[in-house]
Design a protein around this motif. Structure first.
Motif, PDB file in Angstrom:
ATOM      1  N   MET A   1      -4.738  80.922  26.461  1.00  0.00           N
ATOM      2  CA  MET A   1      -3.585  81.773  25.723  1.00  0.00           C
ATOM      3  C   MET A   1      -2.500  81.236  26.058  1.00  0.00           C
ATOM      4  O   MET A   1      -1.990  81.505  27.006  1.00  0.00           O
ATOM      5  N   ALA A   2      -1.612  81.373  25.182  1.00  0.00           N
ATOM      6  CA  ALA A   2      -0.470  81.273  25.258  1.00  0.00           C
ATOM      7  C   ALA A   2       0.618  81.470  23.634  1.00  0.00           C
ATOM      8  O   ALA A   2       0.009  81.083  22.550  1.00  0.00           O
ATOM      9  N   PHE A   3       1.016  82.324  24.312  1.00  0.00           N
ATOM     10  CA  PHE A   3       2.317  82.744  22.754  1.00  0.00           C
ATOM     11  C   PHE A   3       1.226  82.743  21.773  1.00  0.00           C
ATOM     12  O   PHE A   3       1.023  83.317  20.589  1.00  0.00           O
ATOM     13  N   GLY A   4      -0.076  84.351  21.871  1.00  0.00           N
ATOM     14  CA  GLY A   4      -0.940  84.377  21.334  1.00  0.00           C
ATOM     15  C   GLY A   4      -1.541  83.580  20.909  1.00  0.00           C
ATOM     16  O   GLY A   4      -2.675  84.300  19.462  1.00  0.00           O
ATOM     17  N   LYS A   5      -1.914  82.609  21.164  1.00  0.00           N
ATOM     18  CA  LYS A   5      -2.984  81.372  20.307  1.00  0.00           C
ATOM     19  C   LYS A   5      -3.572  80.953  21.229  1.00  0.00           C
ATOM     20  O   LYS A   5      -3.267  80.281  23.347  1.00  0.00           O
ATOM     21  N   PRO A   6      -4.437  80.270  21.466  1.00  0.00           N
ATOM     22  CA  PRO A   6      -4.925  79.259  22.090  1.00  0.00           C
ATOM     23  C   PRO A   6      -4.192  78.004  22.420  1.00  0.00           C
ATOM     24  O   PRO A   6      -3.483  77.652  21.407  1.00  0.00           O
ATOM     25  N   ILE A   7      -4.234  77.580  23.317  1.00  0.00           N
ATOM     26  CA  ILE A   7      -3.318  76.336  24.093  1.00  0.00           C
ATOM     27  C   ILE A   7      -3.867  74.873  23.031  1.00  0.00           C
ATOM     28  O   ILE A   7      -2.752  74.673  23.203  1.00  0.00           O
ATOM     29  N   GLU A   9      -3.551  74.898  20.301  1.00  0.00           N
ATOM     30  CA  GLU A   9      -3.576  75.126  18.731  1.00  0.00           C
ATOM     31  C   GLU A   9      -1.940  75.130  19.138  1.00  0.00           C
ATOM     32  O   GLU A   9      -1.461  74.430  17.540  1.00  0.00           O
ATOM     33  N   HIS A  10      -1.520  74.648  19.860  1.00  0.00           N
ATOM     34  CA  HIS A  10       0.202  74.675  19.942  1.00  0.00           C
ATOM     35  C   HIS A  10       0.286  73.097  19.500  1.00  0.00           C
ATOM     36  O   HIS A  10      -1.140  71.834  20.330  1.00  0.00           O
ATOM     37  N   GLN A  11       0.976  73.096  18.419  1.00  0.00           N
ATOM     38  CA  GLN A  11       0.919  71.429  18.453  1.00  0.00           C
ATOM     39  C   GLN A  11       1.728  70.179  19.515  1.00  0.00           C
ATOM     40  O   GLN A  11       1.026  69.249  19.030  1.00  0.00           O
ATOM     41  N   ALA A  12       2.383  70.707  20.324  1.00  0.00           N
ATOM     42  CA  ALA A  12       2.728  69.665  21.502  1.00  0.00           C
ATOM     43  C   ALA A  12       1.502  69.351  22.093  1.00  0.00           C
ATOM     44  O   ALA A  12       1.508  68.206  22.569  1.00  0.00           O
ATOM     45  N   ILE A  13       0.538  70.682  22.337  1.00  0.00           N
ATOM     46  CA  ILE A  13      -0.623  70.098  23.159  1.00  0.00           C
ATOM     47  C   ILE A  13      -1.314  68.854  22.358  1.00  0.00           C
ATOM     48  O   ILE A  13      -1.663  68.334  23.293  1.00  0.00           O
ATOM     49  N   GLY A  14      -1.696  69.196  21.165  1.00  0.00           N
ATOM     50  CA  GLY A  14      -2.906  68.513  20.580  1.00  0.00           C
ATOM     51  C   GLY A  14      -2.238  67.391  20.453  1.00  0.00           C
ATOM     52  O   GLY A  14      -2.778  65.895  20.716  1.00  0.00           O
ATOM     53  N   PHE A  15      -0.628  66.999  20.484  1.00  0.00           N
ATOM     54  CA  PHE A  15      -0.189  65.328  20.358  1.00  0.00           C
ATOM     55  C   PHE A  15      -0.332  64.937  21.212  1.00  0.00           C
ATOM     56  O   PHE A  15      -0.679  63.554  21.782  1.00  0.00           O
ATOM     57  N   LYS A  16      -0.243  65.317  22.980  1.00  0.00           N
ATOM     58  CA  LYS A  16      -1.043  65.173  23.862  1.00  0.00           C
ATOM     59  C   LYS A  16      -2.309  64.279  24.373  1.00  0.00           C
ATOM     60  O   LYS A  16      -2.610  63.920  24.925  1.00  0.00           O
ATOM     61  N   THR A  63      -4.579  61.989  33.545  1.00  0.00           N
ATOM     62  CA  THR A  63      -4.966  64.024  34.397  1.00  0.00           C
ATOM     63  C   THR A  63      -4.019  64.066  34.699  1.00  0.00           C
ATOM     64  O   THR A  63      -3.965  65.160  35.126  1.00  0.00           O
ATOM     65  N   ASP A  64      -2.969  63.198  35.073  1.00  0.00           N
ATOM     66  CA  ASP A  64      -1.629  63.804  35.093  1.00  0.00           C
ATOM     67  C   ASP A  64      -1.053  64.954  34.035  1.00  0.00           C
ATOM     68  O   ASP A  64      -0.458  66.444  34.292  1.00  0.00           O
ATOM     69  N   GLU A  65      -1.325  64.263  32.530  1.00  0.00           N
ATOM     70  CA  GLU A  65      -1.270  65.413  31.269  1.00  0.00           C
ATOM     71  C   GLU A  65      -2.141  66.410  31.283  1.00  0.00           C
ATOM     72  O   GLU A  65      -1.121  67.836  31.060  1.00  0.00           O
ATOM     73  N   ALA A  66      -3.265  66.064  31.760  1.00  0.00           N
ATOM     74  CA  ALA A  66      -3.905  67.796  31.327  1.00  0.00           C
ATOM     75  C   ALA A  66      -3.812  68.283  32.698  1.00  0.00           C
ATOM     76  O   ALA A  66      -3.588  69.714  32.571  1.00  0.00           O
ATOM     77  N   ALA A  67      -3.303  68.326  34.118  1.00  0.00           N
ATOM     78  CA  ALA A  67      -2.902  68.576  35.084  1.00  0.00           C
ATOM     79  C   ALA A  67      -1.676  69.815  34.352  1.00  0.00           C
ATOM     80  O   ALA A  67      -1.635  71.405  34.572  1.00  0.00           O
ATOM     81  N   ARG A  68      -1.191  68.909  34.026  1.00  0.00           N
ATOM     82  CA  ARG A  68       0.366  69.475  33.173  1.00  0.00           C
ATOM     83  C   ARG A  68       0.016  70.576  32.168  1.00  0.00           C
ATOM     84  O   ARG A  68       0.350  71.863  32.335  1.00  0.00           O
ATOM     85  N   ILE A  69      -0.709  70.511  31.525  1.00  0.00           N
ATOM     86  CA  ILE A  69      -1.051  71.372  30.629  1.00  0.00           C
ATOM     87  C   ILE A  69      -1.952  72.905  31.100  1.00  0.00           C
ATOM     88  O   ILE A  69      -1.292  73.671  30.814  1.00  0.00           O
ATOM     89  N   PHE A  70      -2.664  72.592  32.112  1.00  0.00           N
ATOM     90  CA  PHE A  70      -3.266  73.715  32.488  1.00  0.00           C
ATOM     91  C   PHE A  70      -2.666  74.216  33.704  1.00  0.00           C
ATOM     92  O   PHE A  70      -2.662  75.410  33.735  1.00  0.00           O
ATOM     93  N   ALA A  71      -0.819  74.103  34.455  1.00  0.00           N
ATOM     94  CA  ALA A  71       0.022  74.293  34.662  1.00  0.00           C
ATOM     95  C   ALA A  71      -0.491  74.581  35.636  1.00  0.00           C
ATOM     96  O   ALA A  71      -1.242  73.632  36.347  1.00  0.00           O
ATOM     97  N   SER A  72      -0.575  75.842  36.762  1.00  0.00           N
ATOM     98  CA  SER A  72      -0.400  75.922  37.920  1.00  0.00           C
ATOM     99  C   SER A  72      -2.775  76.017  37.878  1.00  0.00           C
ATOM    100  O   SER A  72      -2.883  75.837  39.493  1.00  0.00           O
TER     101      SER A  72
END
Length: 118
Positions: A1-7, A9-16, A63-72
């Motif tokens: 969850m980020a900013f009240g919705k599943p990660i 569902e964010h447009q930028a994450i969808g593009f990635k 995998t680098d992008e996935a790690a960035r999406i998952f953050a820490s």
């Protein structure tokens, strides 16, 4: 969850995610093309070198992008993303070397562009 919705569902994450999936599909299609040439008894050296290079670089990028999406969490041992990232980095180190070998030995690797995609 980020900013009240599943990660996801964010447009930028969808593009990635779409970009990551396109890279994975491209690597799979190149693999099938090389396998088809091999099954047909045609030279496959060039296709194998290109496929290994693209697949290795795609694995590292995805995998680098996935790690960035998952953050820490992407680096936490409890999640598989960190293992995927470590596993992807190892083959990619040798992929450039394969491309260099292919460039030096063009005749043996069937560099005739007329038969490349036929």
């Amino acid at each position: 969850m980020a900013f009240g919705k599943p990660i996801g569902e964010h447009q930028a994450i969808g593009f990635k995610l779409a970009d990551m999936l396109a890279g994975i599909h491209a690597a799979a299609l190149m693999t099938y093309q090389a396998a088809g040439r091999l099954d047909a008894g045609r030279p496959v050296g060039r296709e194998a070198a290109m496929t290994k290079l693209l697949a290795s670089e795609t694995a590292v990028r995805v995998t680098d992008e996935a790690a960035r999406i998952f953050a820490s969490y992407g680096l936490a041992m409890e999640y598989p993303v960190q293992r995927y990232f470590r596993d992807a980095a190892l083959p990619a180190a040798g992929a450039r070397h394969v491309g260099d070998l292919a460039a030096r030995d063009r005749e043996r690797l069937d560099w005739d562009r007329g038969t490349a995609f036929g």
